[in-house]
Design a protein around this motif. Sequence first.
Motif, PDB file in Angstrom:
ATOM      1  N   GLY A 334       0.789  -1.224   0.000  1.00  0.00           N
ATOM      2  CA  GLY A 334       0.000   0.000   0.000  1.00  0.00           C
ATOM      3  C   GLY A 334       0.820   1.273   0.000  1.00  0.00           C
ATOM      4  N   LEU A 335       2.145   1.151  -0.041  1.00  0.00           N
ATOM      5  CA  LEU A 335       3.013   2.325   0.004  1.00  0.00           C
ATOM      6  C   LEU A 335       3.340   2.825  -1.395  1.00  0.00           C
ATOM      7  CD1 LEU A 335       5.536   1.065   2.719  1.00  0.00           C
ATOM      8  CD2 LEU A 335       3.578   2.585   3.070  1.00  0.00           C
ATOM      9  N   GLN A 336       3.499   4.133  -1.523  1.00  0.00           N
ATOM     10  CA  GLN A 336       3.856   4.734  -2.807  1.00  0.00           C
ATOM     11  C   GLN A 336       5.155   5.532  -2.718  1.00  0.00           C
ATOM     12  OE1 GLN A 336       0.327   7.002  -3.763  1.00  0.00           O
ATOM     13  NE2 GLN A 336      -0.627   5.258  -4.801  1.00  0.00           N
ATOM     14  N   LEU A 337       5.352   6.253  -1.624  1.00  0.00           N
ATOM     15  CA  LEU A 337       6.547   7.079  -1.463  1.00  0.00           C
ATOM     16  C   LEU A 337       7.728   6.240  -0.961  1.00  0.00           C
ATOM     17  CD1 LEU A 337       7.981   9.827  -1.401  1.00  0.00           C
ATOM     18  CD2 LEU A 337       7.036  10.170   0.901  1.00  0.00           C
ATOM     19  N   CYS A 338       7.495   5.418   0.029  1.00  0.00           N
ATOM     20  CA  CYS A 338       8.555   4.587   0.600  1.00  0.00           C
ATOM     21  C   CYS A 338       8.879   3.435  -0.345  1.00  0.00           C
ATOM     22  CB  CYS A 338       8.129   4.032   1.951  1.00  0.00           C
ATOM     23  SG  CYS A 338       7.627   5.289   3.153  1.00  0.00           S
ATOM     24  N   SER A 339      10.151   3.167  -0.551  1.00  0.00           N
ATOM     25  CA  SER A 339      10.588   2.116  -1.467  1.00  0.00           C
ATOM     26  C   SER A 339      10.814   0.807  -0.720  1.00  0.00           C
ATOM     27  CB  SER A 339      11.890   2.519  -2.162  1.00  0.00           C
ATOM     28  OG  SER A 339      11.708   3.686  -2.939  1.00  0.00           O
ATOM     29  N   LEU A 340      10.372  -0.295  -1.322  1.00  0.00           N
ATOM     30  CA  LEU A 340      10.624  -1.625  -0.778  1.00  0.00           C
ATOM     31  C   LEU A 340      12.016  -2.052  -1.245  1.00  0.00           C
ATOM     32  CD1 LEU A 340       9.445  -4.115   0.718  1.00  0.00           C
ATOM     33  CD2 LEU A 340       8.638  -4.921  -1.508  1.00  0.00           C
ATOM     34  N   ALA A 341      12.961  -2.124  -0.317  1.00  0.00           N
ATOM     35  CA  ALA A 341      14.349  -2.408  -0.687  1.00  0.00           C
ATOM     36  C   ALA A 341      15.078  -3.064   0.481  1.00  0.00           C
ATOM     37  CB  ALA A 341      15.073  -1.125  -1.100  1.00  0.00           C
ATOM     38  N   PRO A 342      15.975  -4.020   0.199  1.00  0.00           N
ATOM     39  CA  PRO A 342      16.670  -4.758   1.256  1.00  0.00           C
ATOM     40  C   PRO A 342      17.942  -4.065   1.742  1.00  0.00           C
ATOM     41  CG  PRO A 342      17.227  -5.699  -0.851  1.00  0.00           C
ATOM     42  CD  PRO A 342      16.258  -4.579  -1.132  1.00  0.00           C
ATOM     43  N   THR A 343      17.840  -2.802   2.066  1.00  0.00           N
ATOM     44  CA  THR A 343      18.980  -2.080   2.617  1.00  0.00           C
ATOM     45  C   THR A 343      18.435  -0.966   3.491  1.00  0.00           C
ATOM     46  OG1 THR A 343      21.083  -0.993   2.077  1.00  0.00           O
ATOM     47  CG2 THR A 343      19.191  -0.445   0.684  1.00  0.00           C
ATOM     48  N   MET A 344      19.316  -0.145   3.997  1.00  0.00           N
ATOM     49  CA  MET A 344      18.871   0.989   4.801  1.00  0.00           C
ATOM     50  C   MET A 344      19.974   2.037   4.839  1.00  0.00           C
ATOM     51  SD  MET A 344      20.492   0.848   7.999  1.00  0.00           S
ATOM     52  CE  MET A 344      21.495  -0.299   8.891  1.00  0.00           C
TER      53      MET A 344
END
Length: 406
Positions: A334-344
């Motif tokens: 449901g997110l649009q601004l936050c990116s789904l990514a395996p880092t930080m």
Amino acid sequence: MAHPFSFGTLCAQPSADPRTTRPHQLPIYATSSFAFEGLPEGMQVFSGDQPGYLYSRFGNPTIDAVAAKIAALESLNLAGKATAYLLSSGMAAISTLCLALLKPGEKILIPNNLYGGTNELFAKILTPMGYQAVIGNLREEAALRRQLQADPSIKMVYFETPANPTLSCIDLQMAADAARQAGAYAVVDNTFATPYLQQPFLYGAHFVVHSTTKYLNGHGNSTSGAIVGLDEALMKEKVFPALKLIGTNCSPWDAWLLENGMKTLELRMERHCSNAMQIARWLEGQPEVAKVHYPGLESHEDHQLAKKQMCAFGGVVSFELKGGAAAGQRFVSGLQLCSLAPTMGDVDTLVMHPASMSHLRVPPEQRRAAGITDGMIRLSIGIESPQDLIADLKNGLGRVAKGRRI
């Protein structure tokens, strides 16, 4: 005047360096090796009688300059200075340090809530080689000292604080003192805090490791790691030979990108921390959220400890959704601004579902015992407007709420 060389020779020869003044920014020394004026100079450099560079796996001006900056940051408030080496990744830093310091048959004492990749390294690579990792209670002094006393083969105590992704904290002074008295190395992964928020050497740690890919770089455009130590002789005699011979060195390009990222580290960390605190407090009031993990919150079990050994609480917030794994998957969709990514650690906000990403290969019973529930979400809060981030998180939580009503 005609040039004495042919076309092909001119193409193959290095171009002359026209520099007459010092460059304002650190140059990228994109060279695999370094030339000598003559054999006597080469012999002196190879023997160590004269400082100089030989081959970029052994050392490179760009890499060394950036490593020196990290060493200075980690030892800024100490009487002595630290030594640092840059490696190709955070995992390269951890594995190189273990292979440099330990002998087969010796053990590494770890908590049960390490980053999933570190767990895999210990379980699948180092343990079959004879470097066994054993899980212990590093949060309680009496239990830690008992385990160290009962097993003299433990030669390294390795931990993250704050931990990934639960953000639980370990008392640096206590753990380092216990390790020292038992004749073991205290190694701290300081990736989450960075030396701006926390300096493990002030509390007695022997070594600090970083995935410099994360906050130190901050822009998600390179991969590198660091080993920092206070014992210069140990770093040069044990750690450096392992790095050189295994070949885990950083590249000049990645070092240069890291250098540029570190220029704004203080400014970025202040915004990361400010945004994270605001969002953590907001998440505590949301009905779909069962629990929020952030050391800056008074509700966090390690809040007082974090206040003692950190100057602020970092940019990572984890929280647990009431609906478990299904809720976690609905949230991220449901997110649009936050990116789904395996880092930080990037300047933009990143989201991850640990149970299906970073800790997917950790046995479920071990993962849950470490507090990493199926509904846990890890947010690496960026430097965007906190209002925009909260609006996006509302979208994700709205998707969770809708799913619970179906």
